[in-house]
Design an enzyme around this catalytic site. Sequence first.
Site, PDB file in Angstrom:
ATOM      1  N   HIS A 277     -37.179  -4.308  10.209  1.00 59.41           N
ATOM      2  CA  HIS A 277     -37.457  -2.885  10.349  1.00 59.41           C
ATOM      3  C   HIS A 277     -38.844  -2.557   9.809  1.00 59.41           C
ATOM      4  O   HIS A 277     -39.749  -2.228  10.563  1.00 59.41           O
ATOM      5  CB  HIS A 277     -36.367  -2.110   9.603  1.00 59.41           C
ATOM      6  CG  HIS A 277     -36.315  -0.653   9.896  1.00 59.41           C
ATOM      7  ND1 HIS A 277     -37.166  -0.027  10.761  1.00 59.41           N
ATOM      8  CD2 HIS A 277     -35.480   0.318   9.429  1.00 59.41           C
ATOM      9  CE1 HIS A 277     -36.876   1.260  10.823  1.00 59.41           C
ATOM     10  NE2 HIS A 277     -35.857   1.495  10.025  1.00 59.41           N
ATOM     11  N   HIS A 316     -41.931  -3.684  21.736  1.00 59.28           N
ATOM     12  CA  HIS A 316     -41.113  -2.671  21.077  1.00 59.28           C
ATOM     13  C   HIS A 316     -39.829  -2.482  21.859  1.00 59.28           C
ATOM     14  O   HIS A 316     -39.844  -2.576  23.089  1.00 59.28           O
ATOM     15  CB  HIS A 316     -41.875  -1.336  20.982  1.00 59.28           C
ATOM     16  CG  HIS A 316     -41.295  -0.395  19.990  1.00 59.28           C
ATOM     17  ND1 HIS A 316     -40.270   0.466  20.300  1.00 59.28           N
ATOM     18  CD2 HIS A 316     -41.571  -0.206  18.677  1.00 59.28           C
ATOM     19  CE1 HIS A 316     -39.959   1.161  19.223  1.00 59.28           C
ATOM     20  NE2 HIS A 316     -40.725   0.770  18.216  1.00 59.28           N
ATOM     21  N   ASP A 372     -47.396  -1.366  14.209  1.00 63.18           N
ATOM     22  CA  ASP A 372     -47.662  -2.292  13.116  1.00 63.18           C
ATOM     23  C   ASP A 372     -48.873  -3.179  13.343  1.00 63.18           C
ATOM     24  O   ASP A 372     -49.309  -3.876  12.426  1.00 63.18           O
ATOM     25  CB  ASP A 372     -46.430  -3.182  12.875  1.00 63.18           C
ATOM     26  CG  ASP A 372     -45.279  -2.375  12.332  1.00 63.18           C
ATOM     27  OD1 ASP A 372     -45.527  -1.550  11.451  1.00 63.18           O
ATOM     28  OD2 ASP A 372     -44.147  -2.557  12.794  1.00 63.18           O
TER      29      ASP A 372
END
Length: 439
Positions: A277, A316, A372
């Site tokens: 996560h 994703h 990220d």
Amino acid sequence: MTDAPAAAADPAASLTVRDNRTGSEYEVPIVDGTIRAADLGKIRTSDEEPGLAVYDPGFVNTASCRSAVTFIDGDKGILEYRGYPIEQLAEKSNFLEVAYLLIHGELPTKEQYDAWVHEITYHTFVHENVKSFMHGFRYDAHPMGMLMASVGALSTFYPDARNIDDPANRHMQIVRMIAKMPTLGAWSFRHAQGKPFVYPDNELSYTENFLSMLFKMSEQKFDADPRLAKALDVLLILHADHEQNCSTNAVRSVGSSQVDPYSAVAAGVAALYGPLHGGANEAVLRMLRRIGSKENIPAFIEGVKAGNEKLMGFGHRVYKNFDPRATIIKKACDDVFEVTGVNPLLEIAQELEKIALEDEYFIKRKLYPNVDFYSGLIYEALQFPPEMFTVLFAIGRTPGWLAQWNELIQDKEQKIARPKQIYTGDRQLTFVPAEERWA
Ligand SMILES: CC(C)(COP(=O)(O)OP(=O)(O)OC[C@H]1O[C@@H](n2cnc3c(N)ncnc32)[C@H](O)[C@@H]1OP(=O)(O)O)[C@@H](O)C(=O)NCCC(=O)NCCS
């Protein structure tokens, strides 16, 4: 909270299910693109047998709530908080205004905004005993573990927080938590460094104060570069909510037992602590370091395509064209590096992105940079060690968790979370006492 319509308005909006075990047919209404699992439960072979259930590990195709907080369209790369596009909020708003929007559902008037900022600012201090017990952690305690424990511990300092049916009380705890998370996060960081804790400075903005609690040494007043404070503020906005992700689901699931919000948010922090996560940006940095130089990128990409490893920061579950947060972060990178000097890993990241976006493997699988890919580079430039990355994420996500929790508490349809299982173990065994089994 909107109540669900009792049945589909359009009679054609239904599903006809034929149970081949019995030959029976059932009409199941379709509302908002979903069917009710309870309607499937009416499909059964006999009164003695349980009804039909859905099996959905990881809830990949199950809606657990109705929510008006955050909208995502993964195919189109859209992320909206309360209907406002993330791009506009990141550019023109600030974290506390976004927090107000998430919690209250609409933008504040000038008076509401001033009162909100005042409230948050004046609740940044924590009880001195919090400081004492934070000192009790081992010298190398992970700051995320400390944050999880300390936010949970706040429930013991505010026992009235259990009065979750009182809106004024809920508001108080929401303010306290948004206000105190940076204090707890900064102190977790300072503990690992063996540095004294810095008390909040209520003359500073939310983000400036956070930077002060993190980095202040002997100076009278910590003077954060406004460009860095702004970049951090944008990062907090980008992380403020993301609908029903793992940690939000944890907050809702634990909150559904009607526990106090500090305990529910501690569960969210725990979920975020996990590498699947909150930990991907740290993995991106490790990957970039391992690649080492631009010349090594083609060989690395070949390895990814051969299935040896993943290109971290790409792909994703929801966004299949682009992650709108990644675009905003890329811009923030420029602002930060203008102040701190360019992180040498940035060049590698940019080249890697360019090569991957032109490569058939990534195009075919709709793999694009996610939030990220660049955030780790910014955090590193801001002098954060990798263990702090998830703490920053948690501080940003706190208003989202609380908005979702507040919505849950007022949603008459919600019940205590209690999924079903498919039992796969033995049945009806005869217990043989230990002395007989071991004889
Ligand atoms: C985010 C992620 C878990 C999403 O996973 P998902 O939606 O379940 O996607 P899948 O695992 O089904 O991937 C689909 C295909 O793309 C490939 N793929 C997905 N992400 C990839 C990546 N980062 N690098 C290389 N290949 C990737 C998969 O191997 C799979 O290929 P296949 O069809 O040949 O088997 C995944 O993309 C990933 O692990 N990314 C790297 C970690 C990361 O950046 N996480 C942060 C998310 S914010």
